[in-house]
Every structure is written in C-alpha cells, then in structure tokens.
Design an enzyme around this catalytic site. Structure first.
Site, mmCIF file in Angstrom:
data_model
loop_
_atom_site.group_PDB
_atom_site.id
_atom_site.type_symbol
_atom_site.label_atom_id
_atom_site.label_comp_id
_atom_site.label_asym_id
_atom_site.label_seq_id
_atom_site.Cartn_x
_atom_site.Cartn_y
_atom_site.Cartn_z
ATOM 1 N N GLY A 111 -9.260 -11.602 7.473
ATOM 2 C CA GLY A 111 -9.120 -11.161 8.861
ATOM 3 C C GLY A 111 -10.185 -10.163 9.250
ATOM 4 C CD GLU A 127 -10.837 -0.827 7.501
ATOM 5 O OE1 GLU A 127 -11.261 -1.113 8.627
ATOM 6 O OE2 GLU A 127 -9.778 -0.211 7.296
ATOM 7 N N GLY A 131 -2.718 -0.189 4.586
ATOM 8 C CA GLY A 131 -1.620 -1.069 4.215
ATOM 9 C C GLY A 131 -0.884 -0.623 2.973
ATOM 10 C CG LEU A 134 -2.314 2.160 -6.432
ATOM 11 C CD1 LEU A 134 -1.382 1.799 -5.290
ATOM 12 C CD2 LEU A 134 -1.748 3.330 -7.240
#
Length: 704
Positions: A236, A662, A506, A587
């Site tokens: 996206g 990003e 997110g 993570l």
C-alpha cells in the site's frame, strides 16, 4: 518464555509462495454470480459531463448497467469530497470517475467502458503545474497529522545575515506514485436481511475500520451493518491508507444491481484518483560559524493540493527536530491546482523534507571544509530543538559512528571527483534519518481455549509487513505461551476496532492492545487454572495512550551510500547502501531487516528513477504506466544492508518498539545524491538524478 526478538518466518508465507493466499481480486463470494464493474475516467481535465450514450452501451451483450451522474445512487456528504463519485456533472481533473459499466465479465465491462461515448463541455483554462513561486499559494490552517503550518524561534533572518557561512538553496522533488504490486480492488455484496440492508466488502485497504466508517457515512447505514474484509493486501505504502473511490464504486454498483460486484483498477488508474506524493519545493537556508555550529535553520516549502480536498504534507516538520540551533523558521505553503488530490506515500513529509535538509547539510560541509559526519555530530542537540524537551531516546551519534566503521568511511577522499576507476567516478555520501514513533488507541480481544490454544483478534491490516507474525509474537510473550499456540485474526472490521496501517504506528498501536488483552487474560487464567470453556478478554488502550508522558518519541538512523558515475554517459549506479537505525527493541529481526531494506530501496527509486511527469496539454500525468514510470529493479539494487543498534526505551509501549516501516525511506535518497556529488562534483538539487543532468556538467578533463 519469550517470543520477542525471535526471527520467526511470516505466518502466511507458505500461502503466499504457493499462491493460495486470496487477495481482494481473488474473492468470488458468489462463485460465477459475481459481476464486473469498470470505471470510465474523464478525458478532459476540467469541465462538465453533458451526456453519456447509455443506450449504445446497454445494447452490447453482457452489459447490465451503465452508471453516471444522472442515475448513480445518491451519496451522503463526507469530508473527503473525492469519494463523492458521479454526484454531479463537474470534472475537476483528468481521470476522475465520470461513468461506470457493469457487465457479466471483466472483458465485456472493459470493452463497453472503452467504447462509451461521453460528451463533455471542456475548459482549456486549467492549471496543473506547480511552481515554487506559484501566484495563488496560501498558508493552510494546519498540515498533515495536525502539525502547525509555520514555526519560528529567535530571529532567523538576522541570524542568516550574521552567519559566517551560509548555504541558501532550493531543492525539489517531483510527483511520485505508490505503485504497490496489487492494484486497488474491491468486491462488494449488497443484501437485504430482516433488519434491512447489509453490506460485505472485500477491499484492498490499510484500514478496514476506516473504510467501514466512511461507507457508513456515504450510504447512510449503521456501521455494524457494514463489514470490510482485507485478509491479504499486496502492498500500500500509504496509497491504501484511506478510503478510495474504487470501494465506493463497488458498493454503489452492488446497491444498484442488488448483487455482488467486483472492481479492479487498471494500473493506469493508480496514477489518477488513489493518491500520490505531491511535488515539493524546499528552500533550505543554513547559517553556521567557522566550527560548523549551526546558528540558524530555515526550511520553507511549497507543494500542491487539489481544489476539491485540501491535503498538505508536513514537509518541513521533520526539520524542526533534528539539529541544534538558536534560530529557526519552518513554513508550509500550498497551491490548489486542477489535479487529483495528493495523499500519503511512504514517509509523507519526512521523505522529501529531510532529503532537502540533508542535501543542504552536505553542501554546508563542503563550504566549511568539514567532514559531513562530524558536522552532524557537532550539531547534535541535547533535547528536541522544537520544544526543549528531552527525547524518550535518541542515538544518532551511535548510529553515525557504527555506520562509519562498518562502511569504511575513513577511506573516503575529502575532495569530490577524486576517485576515478576506469571510466567511472566513485563517491560516498551520508544522511540522517528520523521518523516519529507514533501510537494510536486500539482495541484487541484474546481468548483462551480449553485445548490450550489462544485466539487473538484485532481489526488490523497486514499490508505485507508481517503484522500477523509479530502480533502473534507479542501475544505469545504476554501470555507466556508457546508461539505455536497463538492464532492471530486480523483484516476484518467485525473484529475489535483498530487504527489503520500507517505512520509506522501499526505494531506499536495494535501491539499495545494485544499485549494488554493477553496480560489480562493471563492474569485471569492464573486465578482459574486451565479453562474447561473458553475465556475471553477485550482490551482498549485509549486511556493508556492518553496517560503517557508528553515526550518527543522518534526513531533515528544514519544512511550511507556508495555510487559510481560513468564519466561518458552520466549513468549512476548505487554500488552499496548501508542503513544503521535506532528503533527501540526489534521484535522480529527477519521482518525488521526486510522492512528497512524495502524503505532504503524506496529511497533509491526516489533519488534516481521516480518522476510523475505532468501533462501540460491534457492534464494528469504523461507516464501513467509501469513502462514509463520507473521504479528500482533487481539490477538497480546491488549491495544493500540494514542493521540496528541496541536501544532501550520504556516510554513507547509495553514492547519498547519504534516503527520501522518508513524510516528506511528517509535520508536514503539524500545519501545517494550526496554520494553523486562526491563522485563527480555535480550537485543535483532537483530529483531525480538522471544521466542527462550529469553528463554535460562532469568535468571534461575527467574523460581524457
């Protein structure tokens, strides 16, 4: 037992490799009963639709309906006016949806759409070209994400006048287009039950809950009567971050026929009404003393928006937080043109804005005769320059030092155009990267099953980043359970409400809620023991996010590039890239490295290849296809690596993580452009760096 920090493979990886993962365009909820809709884009840039030859199209076998503003279902008002498709005869930009054909097959719908006869009243007086001194520019009330339009400290004009060394230049970036591998697509089913209309939508979106809310507004239905499913999304980069006209068209057509309708945009449409990065102009004015200490940083920007929806990128916002100076000025100005509306594109604002800043800093280093890394370290602030508040964590200097060691920076010649190997000039460049570490409120549900497994649900959207995998890891860690015992459910607005995938927020936002729900569930299980029936907990982090201390939270990094420039042709090859990042706790190293390298590759495209070329005569863009709009291919991406430094930050979220989607895109283009200058001595301030911009300016003596 911990699942965090483990490089687990993607949960859905095998399905994607084997082709069994079903994307939106693959959905056939009614089998052969699905019909197909193709939109018709305006062939004029500004004007009115006078008539559509509906009867001619309807006479073709297989054509079921033709929609245009005379018969399209009415929509309720919404802030994003670009979603109000076919509600009037007005045309605001070339490619705007003015009609649609619904047919029994995709081929029939496309053929009928191509042949549809539409009469326009066209205006030849339109303005779709941005100028840095555009006469109709104005200051918006605020810019994207609610940041202030202008900010000022001290007396920047006087400080510039007093500075011993000044760089004052304009830099520009062209329009750029997101171009995910999966084009925008929607499948909509409109049915009537006992309680009225119900809509199920499969949509290629980064925000199922957001699409649900917008469709509720547009079609006057309660949100619970609309279900939006985005099981797999093929990329996206921001272009699917907000509701787009394709899903509105699908629901409109499904309502009109009371059937299931499929809309898949052709590649050309991804250059028109789904958004793009606005072209930008940035004036950077830097003043420094002989030791390189900045006294003033000024960043004035100009960009475009449409005349129907105001969207203003926060191009100068990142500049406010990077370098120490006593005086500063940052401004945003915008011109409303006859164009489609710009939207988000990976690292909106920061990518073009910090590109300009980091190129100007590089120019200043040559003005001073100072190493570019040392200049940046000299101007490292002790706190956020914009607020005076200490960052939750900031490891810029560590990233620069670690990158310099790994990249071999000490071997770099201080002079440009000094390394000629064969017919190629070699050079290296560096730039900083930063991106806000954002967290939004979210909800999540965790359920313990009697068989020892767990189901964790959140209406997040995995757009190819690996959200399924890392959220399952967060859940397993919070539950102190085996990773294999967790099933993660996402991509469905019927699940607990969640913000969209965007702003590198997110994992931080959804993970916060997943962690909270799973810890609450773990506590309950300790009280009752192994459950004989399912136990379920729902968590909401609205209050938790609001209660956090008000500190600037940012991810940082250092980007390095080594390029070669052909002295005869001006062709640039990026031979090596290295990104060193400080992004909190990583993570999942496998997924993190993939995301960071993807962002750096984005920066390579921005630096050398990508350019939406406005059509002066007909509006829109002249290169609305993947043959003429160039993105990096395998041959362009040679040796590229991303690493990170250990960073602990307990001011972020329970996981201690910062967003990584990003930041890889920030600064990478500037590192390449700075390397090009170091290689051949030619400074390109207007992206992209094409061979024709270099070839004639390279010192002829180097070709002898």
């Amino acid at each position: 037992m911990t699942a965090l920090g483990v490089p687990h493979r993607r949960v859905e990886g095998n399905d994607k490799v084997r082709g069994t993962a079903r994307y939106t365009a693959d959905q056939r909820p009614d089998g052969e009963g699905v019909v197909h809709c193709r939109h018709v884009g305006s062939q004029v840039n500004r004007g009115r639709v006078i008539a559509v030859d509906v009867e001619s199209a309807l006479s073709q076998p297989g054509v079921l309906a033709v929609l245009w503003h005379q018969n399209a279902p009415a929509l309720d008002q919404i802030d994003d006016a670009e979603l109000l498709i076919m509600q009037s005869d007005e045309v605001h930009y070339r490619g705007q949806i003015v009609a649609a054909v619904i047919a029994t097959s995709a081929e029939t719908a496309q053929a009928a759409a191509d042949s549809l006869d539409i009469t326009y009243e066209s205006s030849s007086d339109f303005d779709n070209i941005l100028q840095r001194d555009h006469p109709d520019h104005y200051a918006p009330e605020e810019v994207n994400a609610g940041f202030p339009t202008d900010a000022r400290r001290g007396d920047p004009e006087q400080a510039l006048s007093d500075a011993a060394h000044v760089v004052d230049e304009w830099y520009s970036t062209p329009a750029m287009h997101n171009n995910p591998m999966e084009p925008h697509a929607s499948v909509a089913r409109w049915t009537h039950g006992d309680k009225g209309a119900e809509v199920t939508v499969w949509d290629s979106t980064q925000a199922p809950s957001g699409v649900q809310a917008d469709l509720s507004t547009l079609f006057g239905l309660e949100p619970e009567r609309i279900r939006v499913i985005a099981e797999h999304v093929g990329g996206g980069f921001g272009g699917k971050g907000s509701t787009r006209p394709n899903v509105v068209l699908a629901v409109m057509a499904a309502r009109h026929l009371k059937s299931t309708v499929r809309v898949v945009l052709p590649r050309s449409a991804t250059f028109t009404f789904v958004g793009y990065r606005t072209p930008t102009y940035s004036r950077l004015a830097l003043g420094a003393d002989p030791q390189g200490r900045l006294s003033v940083v000024c960043h004035d920007t100009m960009q475009q928006t449409s005349k129907i929806v105001e969207f203003v990128e926060q191009t100068a916002e990142g500049t406010r937080h990077i370098y120490r100076s006593d005086h500063s000025r940052t401004t945003h100005r915008v011109a409303a043109l006859d164009v489609s509306t710009p939207r988000w594109m990976r690292a909106p604002g920061e990518a073009p804005g910090i590109h300009a800043l980091e190129c100007a800093i590089d120019e200043l280093s040559y003005e001073l005769g100072m190493d570019p890394i040392e200049l940046r370290i000299v101007n490292e602030p002790e706190a956020d320059p914009a607020t005076g508040t200490p960052f939750s964590s900031r490891n810029v200097v560590r990233a620069l030092r670690a990158g310099a060691d790994k990249f071999g920076w000490e071997q770099r010649s201080p002079a440009p155009a000094a390394t000629l190997v064969g017919r190629k000039l070699w050079g290296t460049g560096v730039a900083l990267a930063s991106y806000p570490a954002l967290t939004s409120p979210s909800t999540a549900r965790a359920r313990a099953n009697s068989d020892g497994t767990f189901d964790v649900s959140v209406a997040a959207s995995d757009i190819g980043t690996g959200a399924r995998t890392v959220l399952a890891q967060i859940a397993a860690d919070a539950l102190d359970a085996p990773y294999s015992a967790v099933r993660l459910h996402l991509g469905d607005s019927s699940l607990p409400k969640a913000p969209g995938a965007g702003g590198s927020s997110g994992t931080s936002s959804w993970g916060f809620a997943v962690d909270k729900a799973c810890r609450d569930l773990r506590y309950q299980l300790r009280q009752v023991g192994a459950p004989t029936t399912a136990i379920e907990v729902t968590a909401d982090t609205t209050d938790d996010v609001a209660a956090r201390t008000q500190k600037p939270r940012e991810a940082f990094g250092a980007q390095f590039a080594r390029v070669s420039v052909d002295v005869d042709t001006g062709e640039v090859a990026v031979e090596q890239m290295l990104g060193v990042f400080a992004v909190g706790r990583v993570l999942n190293p496998r997924l993190a490295r993939s995301q960071l390298i993807g962002g750096m590759t984005f920066g390579l495209g921005m630096a050398l290849l990508e350019e939406g070329v406005p059509d002066h005569d007909y509006g829109g863009f002249t290169n609305e296809n993947m043959a003429d709009y160039h993105v990096p291919a395998h041959a362009d991406v040679r040796h590229i690596d991303a690493i990170w430094i250990d960073e602990e930050d307990d001011e972020l979220n329970p996981m201690g993580s910062k967003g990584i989607g990003e930041i890889g895109n920030v600064g990478s283009s500037a590192a390449i452009v700075n390397a090009v200058f170091h290689a051949c001595g030619v400074r390109v301030r207007d992206l992209p760096v094409r061979p024709d911009k270099l070839q004639s300016l390279i010192d002829p003596a180097l070709r002898e």
